[in-house]
Design a protein around this motif. Structure first.
Motif, mmCIF file in Angstrom:
data_model
loop_
_atom_site.group_PDB
_atom_site.id
_atom_site.type_symbol
_atom_site.label_atom_id
_atom_site.label_comp_id
_atom_site.label_asym_id
_atom_site.label_seq_id
_atom_site.Cartn_x
_atom_site.Cartn_y
_atom_site.Cartn_z
ATOM 1 N N ILE A 264 -18.977 -44.417 -10.743
ATOM 2 C CA ILE A 264 -18.122 -43.546 -11.476
ATOM 3 C C ILE A 264 -19.228 -42.708 -12.473
ATOM 4 O O ILE A 264 -20.052 -43.220 -13.138
ATOM 5 N N GLY A 265 -19.069 -41.587 -12.820
ATOM 6 C CA GLY A 265 -19.704 -40.553 -13.499
ATOM 7 C C GLY A 265 -19.031 -39.852 -14.417
ATOM 8 O O GLY A 265 -17.953 -39.300 -13.777
ATOM 9 N N HIS A 266 -19.518 -39.548 -15.635
ATOM 10 C CA HIS A 266 -18.801 -38.441 -16.496
ATOM 11 C C HIS A 266 -20.026 -37.695 -16.993
ATOM 12 O O HIS A 266 -20.975 -38.372 -17.560
ATOM 13 N N GLU A 267 -19.550 -36.350 -17.290
ATOM 14 C CA GLU A 267 -20.633 -35.342 -18.058
ATOM 15 C C GLU A 267 -19.798 -34.582 -18.854
ATOM 16 O O GLU A 267 -19.166 -33.962 -18.311
ATOM 17 N N LEU A 268 -20.041 -34.453 -20.125
ATOM 18 C CA LEU A 268 -19.629 -33.475 -21.106
ATOM 19 C C LEU A 268 -20.733 -32.622 -21.588
ATOM 20 O O LEU A 268 -21.769 -32.919 -22.034
ATOM 21 N N VAL A 269 -20.568 -31.252 -21.339
ATOM 22 C CA VAL A 269 -21.947 -30.303 -21.496
ATOM 23 C C VAL A 269 -21.302 -29.261 -22.693
ATOM 24 O O VAL A 269 -20.396 -28.790 -22.556
#
Length: 309
Positions: A264-269
């Motif tokens: 599971i991966g999350h990315e906030l840019v």
């Protein structure tokens, strides 16, 4: 003490730039463009594309602190992290293809502890898509060929009885290959889900690490067949802030479902301007061959980012 960092700094910088230099395989005479979108894990061929297209995104971030006769205390540190993503698209009629290479490499130098690796990734994704209908492209047949590994040796520091460092990974130790195919559902441009059957190979080039990754002693290769499931989502949370997330799983058909491998991966840019952005990343992995517990990786960074198309 500060001057003693000069030579190790050069080595750290060279190692970090390895990921950025991979992007030079693409055309270098193209203009820099503003960063208007977040990197996504899910291959997503542009809907209006006909023919070939190429994109390279790269970033480098760093931090440094130094102290001299500082009464409050502190440790001199220096760290550098490089990221690179190269994407090659092709689409014609109902067929589409994407090839993607993601690299990440980081080093940190801590006073009295030397240089240590902080991040290391090599991910290769190849995806082929075929629209089941000319009028409605929501359902597609897909085929994937993927690989995950790392560039260099990784250690657990101070783990040995004599205080030495324990080797836990190396290039192609481990490496995971995946070939799968099935049906994908694309209801809109922000969300997709897929399900299929596939093969998964575990490679451990250094046989001393075989048992650490679920292989028998001295074994370097294992092949598994199973069911695959994946989902991807991305959205603009607000102006100049974008989120992307994914879930990927593999269930061995010969083992209990509770042993399903899950990532599971999350990315906030957050885009500060056309070439500077801040990134928060959170990754979770469950793989009983490596650990009975969930593994977690989290990073927060800010630095220079470029986009070449």
């Amino acid at each position: 003490m500060i001057h003693s960092f000069a030579y190790p700094l050069c080595r750290v910088a060279v190692a970090s730039f390895l990921t950025v230099l991979l992007g030079l395989a693409g055309p270098v005479d193209r203009a820099f463009a503003q960063i208007d979108a977040v990197d996504t894990t899910e291959p997503d061929v542009p809907g209006d594309l006909e023919g070939w297209d190429m994109e390279w995104r790269a970033s480098i971030t760093g931090s440094q602190s130094a102290y001299s006769n500082w009464s409050k205390g502190g440790v001199n540190t220096l760290s550098i992290l490089g990221n690179s993503t190269i994407r090659l698209f092709y689409k014609i009629d109902r067929y589409a293809l994407e090839a993607r290479i993601e690299t990440r490499y980081g080093k940190a130098m801590v006073q009295d502890d030397g240089v240590r690796k902080t991040d290391d990734r090599l991910r290769i994704r190849n995806r082929m898509l075929y629209d089941l209908s000319r009028e409605d492209a929501e359902f597609k047949l897909f085929g994937n060929i993927n690989m995950d590994t790392q560039f260099s040796r990784g250690y657990r520091y101070g783990e040995l009885e004599n205080g030495g460092d324990l080797l836990v990974s190396d290039f192609l130790a481990p490496a995971y290959l995946m070939q799968n195919s099935g049906i994908a559902y694309y209801p809109d441009g922000d969300f997709s889900v897929e399900a299929g059957l596939g093969m998964r190979q575990t490679i451990v080039r250094d046989s001393s690490l075989s048992e650490r990754y679920g292989l028998n002693e001295g074994q370097r290769f294992r092949n598994e067949g199973g069911f695959t499931l994946g989902a991807w989502y991305e959205v603009d949370v607000m102006e100049n802030v974008a989120y992307s997330g994914y879930l990927e799983s593999f269930t061995n058909l010969l083992e209990h479902v509770r042993k399903t491998n899950i990532a599971i991966g999350h990315e906030l840019v957050g885009r500060i301007n056309s070439h500077i952005r801040a990134v928060f990343q959170l990754e979770l992995i469950f793989d009983e061959d490596q650990s009975k517990r969930w593994q977690l990786s989290q990073s927060l960074s800010a630095g220079l980012s470029i986009n070449i198309r």
